[in-house]
Scaffold this motif. Structure first.
Motif, PDB file in Angstrom:
ATOM      1  N   GLN A  16      19.417 -24.126 -18.189  1.00 22.20           N
ATOM      2  CA  GLN A  16      19.079 -23.043 -19.116  1.00 22.20           C
ATOM      3  C   GLN A  16      19.621 -23.340 -20.511  1.00 22.20           C
ATOM      4  OE1 GLN A  16      20.850 -19.924 -16.737  1.00 22.20           O
ATOM      5  NE2 GLN A  16      18.858 -19.151 -16.070  1.00 22.20           N
ATOM      6  N   ALA A  17      20.832 -23.879 -20.573  1.00 22.03           N
ATOM      7  CA  ALA A  17      21.427 -24.249 -21.866  1.00 22.03           C
ATOM      8  C   ALA A  17      20.579 -25.296 -22.572  1.00 22.03           C
ATOM      9  CB  ALA A  17      22.852 -24.760 -21.659  1.00 22.03           C
ATOM     10  N   VAL A  74      19.727 -13.747 -13.056  1.00 22.29           N
ATOM     11  CA  VAL A  74      18.745 -14.605 -13.728  1.00 22.29           C
ATOM     12  C   VAL A  74      18.812 -16.038 -13.197  1.00 22.29           C
ATOM     13  CG1 VAL A  74      18.754 -13.199 -15.819  1.00 22.29           C
ATOM     14  CG2 VAL A  74      20.296 -15.169 -15.657  1.00 22.29           C
ATOM     15  N   SER A  75      19.687 -16.271 -12.223  1.00 25.75           N
ATOM     16  CA  SER A  75      19.820 -17.597 -11.619  1.00 25.75           C
ATOM     17  C   SER A  75      20.003 -17.433 -10.117  1.00 25.75           C
ATOM     18  CB  SER A  75      21.018 -18.360 -12.192  1.00 25.75           C
ATOM     19  OG  SER A  75      20.943 -18.449 -13.599  1.00 25.75           O
ATOM     20  N   GLU A  76      19.508 -18.399  -9.365  1.00 23.68           N
ATOM     21  CA  GLU A  76      19.719 -18.381  -7.929  1.00 23.68           C
ATOM     22  C   GLU A  76      21.182 -18.729  -7.634  1.00 23.68           C
ATOM     23  OE1 GLU A  76      17.491 -17.246  -6.108  1.00 23.68           O
ATOM     24  OE2 GLU A  76      15.548 -17.671  -7.033  1.00 23.68           O
ATOM     25  N   HIS A  77      21.767 -17.975  -6.713  1.00 25.26           N
ATOM     26  CA  HIS A  77      23.121 -18.279  -6.252  1.00 25.26           C
ATOM     27  C   HIS A  77      23.302 -17.612  -4.894  1.00 25.26           C
ATOM     28  CE1 HIS A  77      23.412 -14.392  -8.134  1.00 25.26           C
ATOM     29  NE2 HIS A  77      24.676 -14.251  -7.818  1.00 25.26           N
ATOM     30  N   CYS A 113      14.604 -20.950 -15.475  1.00 28.74           N
ATOM     31  CA  CYS A 113      14.152 -21.551 -16.732  1.00 28.74           C
ATOM     32  C   CYS A 113      12.707 -21.193 -17.052  1.00 28.74           C
ATOM     33  CB  CYS A 113      14.330 -23.066 -16.680  1.00 28.74           C
ATOM     34  SG  CYS A 113      16.058 -23.593 -16.646  1.00 28.74           S
ATOM     35  N   THR A 114      12.247 -20.035 -16.585  1.00 26.82           N
ATOM     36  CA  THR A 114      10.902 -19.572 -16.922  1.00 26.82           C
ATOM     37  C   THR A 114      10.709 -19.635 -18.434  1.00 26.82           C
ATOM     38  OG1 THR A 114      10.942 -18.081 -15.015  1.00 26.82           O
ATOM     39  CG2 THR A 114       9.282 -17.655 -16.716  1.00 26.82           C
ATOM     40  N   ASP A 127      12.409 -16.058 -25.152  1.00 22.50           N
ATOM     41  CA  ASP A 127      12.925 -14.772 -25.615  1.00 22.50           C
ATOM     42  C   ASP A 127      14.424 -14.830 -25.867  1.00 22.50           C
ATOM     43  OD1 ASP A 127      12.318 -11.903 -26.135  1.00 22.50           O
ATOM     44  OD2 ASP A 127      13.785 -11.620 -24.538  1.00 22.50           O
ATOM     45  N   LEU A 128      15.154 -15.562 -25.032  1.00 21.82           N
ATOM     46  CA  LEU A 128      16.587 -15.722 -25.289  1.00 21.82           C
ATOM     47  C   LEU A 128      16.819 -16.463 -26.605  1.00 21.82           C
ATOM     48  CD1 LEU A 128      18.118 -16.589 -21.785  1.00 21.82           C
ATOM     49  CD2 LEU A 128      18.064 -14.389 -22.972  1.00 21.82           C
TER      50      LEU A 128
END
Length: 479
Positions: free
Chosen positions: A179-180, A377-380, A411-412, A418-419
């Motif tokens: 994502q970063a 917002v992330s799988e865990h 990572c859509t 938008d971020l």
């Protein structure tokens, strides 16, 4: 002469090589840099209009309120008068002036997770040692770390089973790194160069390590972006407390302009991205219109909301309203419900509880259900093990026949874009952080009080370990 613009100066060649300067300073974009070798014959008193509002010295150019130093390797400098007129000082004669751009940093905050089974117990210790997770009265705060040690040791075996079932560790770091990377690319696509850092609250890379790197990189403006859509004192609030405590002790960081995006669940990009994922999963059912949309959010103890004023519950409910409104605009009118998962211990958490609602829905005759992990917002582990395994099994046992689950945003592309927009929009509000210290932090800096905490906490831990019956009672009521 004051009305003359740069393009109208006779005999002067115009260069646009200093593009970085004009990109970073929109106030002076109409003015192109002038080649020094073309200034022969141009009188020092000749001028061109530059839209700035206040005077500054020869060594800097005002751009969005920040001074950008001119590199004085050459003998030509652009100066401004108090009326916003720019002139070239011909005592400097070699090449074009250069401007140092501001260095933007973006700090992504997340929970963190053990990457191996050996990491599970120390990760749990870090989690439960956080006073924003286990909120003890001031009188009993000396028990925080001994209690965290005890709970982490007792919970580790069960937690290891959970992590073993999803591959032996959390994928959170890998996903957050991705994502970063994608946010950095999204900013570059918007003509913004930025370093993007990852700071985890309870495991590597720790927030403290990320901040140290930010300092080494000499970032001049920072945007803090928690990867939690809704604000809670136990997630975003806890990480911000860490940042504040580090910044107030450091001269460089205490003066660093910072913008914190505390919540962003209401952003159109997030809402539409969530609606896209839900719509995509619904069509996989044989009768999409009959599917119950089941929003499952991470829970927090109820007293966080009632006593500490945590806005999490209100923000979560607002978020569901916005997502359902977007779905209805697309012609999707399915029934929906919200419940809270992941409660721990004997205290009351936000209700209704996910496990209880699943049983009730089965009893009411719901046959098709789509689970939506709305606060993640992330799988865990809480999506891959708790929802995909525990809750799915419970739902099927309760009479629900068709189960589906919306994936985390990850990572859509629309979400990442938008971020990136949120980062850019927040930059103008960056300010130096407050340097005040809370009462609890002042207590932590008192050596005598710290010694008392450790001493009595160690005695308590020893007594609990010495008497098995006490330990059993503790385990059954606290865990």
């Amino acid at each position: 002469m004051a009305a003359m613009n740069a393009a109208s100066i006779s005999g002067v060649k115009i260069s646009v090589s200093d593009r970085k300067f004009f990109r970073s300073c929109p106030q002076v974009r109409p003015v192109l840099s002038v080649s020094c070798r073309s200034l022969k014959g141009l009188q020092e008193s000749q001028a061109f209009m530059v839209p700035v509002s206040e005077s500054i010295d020869k060594s800097s150019v005002l751009c969005r309120g920040l001074p950008h130093k001119v590199n004085k390797r050459n003998n030509t400098a652009l100066t401004f008068s108090s009326v916003g007129v720019g002139t070239y000082d011909l005592s400097f004669v070699e090449s074009q002036s250069h401007v140092t751009e501001e260095k933007v940093g973006v700090l992504l905050l997340n929970l963190g997770g053990p990457e191996t089974l050996n990491d599970v117990q120390p990760f749990l210790f870090n989690l439960f040692a956080d006073p924003d997770i286990i909120r003890l009265p001031r009188l009993f705060r000396f028990l925080q770390q001994p209690l965290a040690q005890l709970i982490s040791v007792l919970r580790a075996p069960k937690s290891k089973e959970g992590y073993s079932s999803i591959g032996g560790g959390s994928p959170l770091r890998k996903i957050t790194d991705e994502q970063a990377r994608d946010i950095k690319l999204a900013l570059e696509a918007r003509n913004m160069a930025a370093n993007v850092y990852v700071g985890m609250r309870y495991w590597h890379p720790f927030t403290e390590d990320a901040i140290e790197q930010i300092k080494k990189d000499k970032v001049t403006k920072l945007v803090v972006l928690p990867l939690y859509p809704q604000y809670s004192i136990s997630t975003t609030g806890s990480s911000i407390s860490v940042i504040q405590s580090i910044f107030r002790e450091d001269a460089y960081l205490s003066g660093l302009p910072v913008s914190i995006i505390k919540s962003w669940y209401q952003r159109d990009g997030y809402i539409k991205s969530m609606a896209d994922l839900i719509e995509k999963e619904l069509v996989k059912f044989s009768n999409p219109e009959e599917v119950m949309i089941f929003f499952s959010a991470h829970g927090v103890p109820a007293f966080y909301v009632k006593d500490a004023g945590d806005p999490y519950k209100d923000q979560m409910e607002d978020c569901i309203v916005l997502i359902m409104r977007e779905l209805k605009a697309r012609g999707i009118n399915n029934e929906h419900t919200l419940a809270y998962q992941s409660r721990v211990g004997p205290v009351q958490w936000l209700k209704p509880y996910t496990d209880e609602v699943l049983v009730e829905l089965g009893q009411k005759g719901v046959k098709s259900l789509l689970a939506v992990p709305v606060s993640f917002v992330s799988e865990h582990i809480e999506t891959l093990e708790e929802i995909d395994m525990e809750y799915k099994e419970l739902a099927l046992e309760s009479g629900i026949e068709n189960w589906g689950r919306v994936p985390a945003l990850g990572c859509t592309s629309s979400f990442i874009a938008d971020l990136g927009d949120a980062v850019i929009e927040s930059l103008p509000s960056a300010r130096a952080m407050s340097t005040s210290r809370s009462i609890s932090e002042e207590d932590d800096h008192d050596f005598l009080k710290y010694f008392i905490k450790v001493f009595f906490g160690s005695i308590l831990a020893f007594l609990l370990l010495l008497f098995p019956k006490v330990m059993t009672a503790f385990k059954s009521h606290i865990l």
